[in-house]
Design a protein around this motif. Structure first.
Motif, PDB file in Angstrom:
ATOM      1  N   ARG A 186      10.600   0.656  69.978  1.00 41.83           N
ATOM      2  CA  ARG A 186      10.716  -0.739  69.556  1.00 41.83           C
ATOM      3  C   ARG A 186      11.404  -1.602  70.601  1.00 41.83           C
ATOM      4  NH1 ARG A 186       9.015  -2.045  64.546  1.00 41.83           N
ATOM      5  NH2 ARG A 186       8.795  -0.306  63.154  1.00 41.83           N
ATOM      6  N   GLU A 211      -3.482   5.894  60.561  1.00 47.30           N
ATOM      7  CA  GLU A 211      -3.438   6.182  61.999  1.00 47.30           C
ATOM      8  C   GLU A 211      -2.812   5.029  62.770  1.00 47.30           C
ATOM      9  OE1 GLU A 211      -7.506   6.967  62.893  1.00 47.30           O
ATOM     10  OE2 GLU A 211      -7.480   8.942  61.924  1.00 47.30           O
ATOM     11  N   ARG A 212      -3.132   3.826  62.372  1.00 47.17           N
ATOM     12  CA  ARG A 212      -2.557   2.644  63.023  1.00 47.17           C
ATOM     13  C   ARG A 212      -1.039   2.602  62.815  1.00 47.17           C
ATOM     14  NH1 ARG A 212      -3.828  -3.420  61.092  1.00 47.17           N
ATOM     15  NH2 ARG A 212      -2.430  -4.487  62.513  1.00 47.17           N
ATOM     16  N   ASP A 213      -0.599   2.909  61.615  1.00 50.96           N
ATOM     17  CA  ASP A 213       0.829   2.946  61.327  1.00 50.96           C
ATOM     18  C   ASP A 213       1.521   4.041  62.139  1.00 50.96           C
ATOM     19  OD1 ASP A 213       3.200   2.157  59.816  1.00 50.96           O
ATOM     20  OD2 ASP A 213       2.981   4.116  58.833  1.00 50.96           O
ATOM     21  N   ALA A 214       0.883   5.193  62.255  1.00 47.86           N
ATOM     22  CA  ALA A 214       1.475   6.289  63.029  1.00 47.86           C
ATOM     23  C   ALA A 214       1.600   5.907  64.503  1.00 47.86           C
ATOM     24  CB  ALA A 214       0.632   7.549  62.877  1.00 47.86           C
ATOM     25  N   ARG A 215       0.591   5.227  65.047  1.00 44.87           N
ATOM     26  CA  ARG A 215       0.674   4.784  66.449  1.00 44.87           C
ATOM     27  C   ARG A 215       1.800   3.779  66.637  1.00 44.87           C
ATOM     28  NH1 ARG A 215      -4.998   4.578  66.022  1.00 44.87           N
ATOM     29  NH2 ARG A 215      -4.885   2.327  65.746  1.00 44.87           N
ATOM     30  N   ARG A 216       1.968   2.869  65.691  1.00 48.08           N
ATOM     31  CA  ARG A 216       3.053   1.873  65.797  1.00 48.08           C
ATOM     32  C   ARG A 216       4.412   2.535  65.735  1.00 48.08           C
ATOM     33  NH1 ARG A 216       1.586  -3.482  62.304  1.00 48.08           N
ATOM     34  NH2 ARG A 216       0.131  -4.329  63.803  1.00 48.08           N
ATOM     35  N   ARG A 217       4.563   3.520  64.861  1.00 45.99           N
ATOM     36  CA  ARG A 217       5.849   4.192  64.731  1.00 45.99           C
ATOM     37  C   ARG A 217       6.171   5.044  65.959  1.00 45.99           C
ATOM     38  NH1 ARG A 217       7.968   4.314  59.348  1.00 45.99           N
ATOM     39  NH2 ARG A 217       6.505   3.365  57.911  1.00 45.99           N
ATOM     40  N   ALA A 218       5.153   5.509  66.666  1.00 47.28           N
ATOM     41  CA  ALA A 218       5.362   6.343  67.847  1.00 47.28           C
ATOM     42  C   ALA A 218       5.823   5.526  69.055  1.00 47.28           C
ATOM     43  CB  ALA A 218       4.080   7.094  68.193  1.00 47.28           C
ATOM     44  N   GLN A 219       5.553   4.232  69.056  1.00 51.71           N
ATOM     45  CA  GLN A 219       5.949   3.383  70.175  1.00 51.71           C
ATOM     46  C   GLN A 219       7.409   2.979  70.029  1.00 51.71           C
ATOM     47  OE1 GLN A 219       3.280   0.098  70.036  1.00 51.71           O
ATOM     48  NE2 GLN A 219       1.596   1.217  70.957  1.00 51.71           N
TER      49      GLN A 219
END
Length: 111
Positions: free
Chosen positions: A67, A57-65
């Motif tokens: 860059r 979930e943390r990785d998915a949130r980072r990818r959604a933001q």
């Protein structure tokens, strides 16, 4: 976090048990690591799955933001620097100035 704590506690318990059984030096650490791994693999499946879900979930949130956030001011400043160094045509600088003044980015169609 809780999963990591449990794994550290298992390793410490295995170290203590190995020491009481007479193991010393590098063999103690090696046996304790293997025992702690085996016990954590068998006994900590629920915390391990929870930790894996949290990381996903943390990785998915980072990818959604996004860059890199670019704005008109940055694009204009880049075009001025490029024009000063001779990397761009003066008409490109004029287009960047027009785009910055209209609130439009250079790669967006006019109109």
């Amino acid at each position: 976090m809780l999963y990591t704590l449990w794994r550290i506690l298992l390793f410490a318990a295995a170290l203590g048990a190995g020491y009481l059984l007479g193991l010393r030096s590098w063999l103690l650490v090696l046996v304790a690591a293997v025992v702690a791994f085996a016990v954590s693999y068998l006994a900590l499946s629920r915390p391990r799955d929870s930790a894996a879900r949290w990381l996903a979930e943390r990785d998915a949130r980072r990818r959604a933001q996004p860059r890199v956030v670019r704005d008109e001011d940055t694009d204009f400043e880049d075009s001025v620097v490029d024009a000063d160094s001779g990397d761009t045509d003066p008409s490109t600088l004029r287009q960047a100035q027009d785009d910055a003044g209209s609130g439009r980015r250079g790669d967006e169609p006019a109109g």
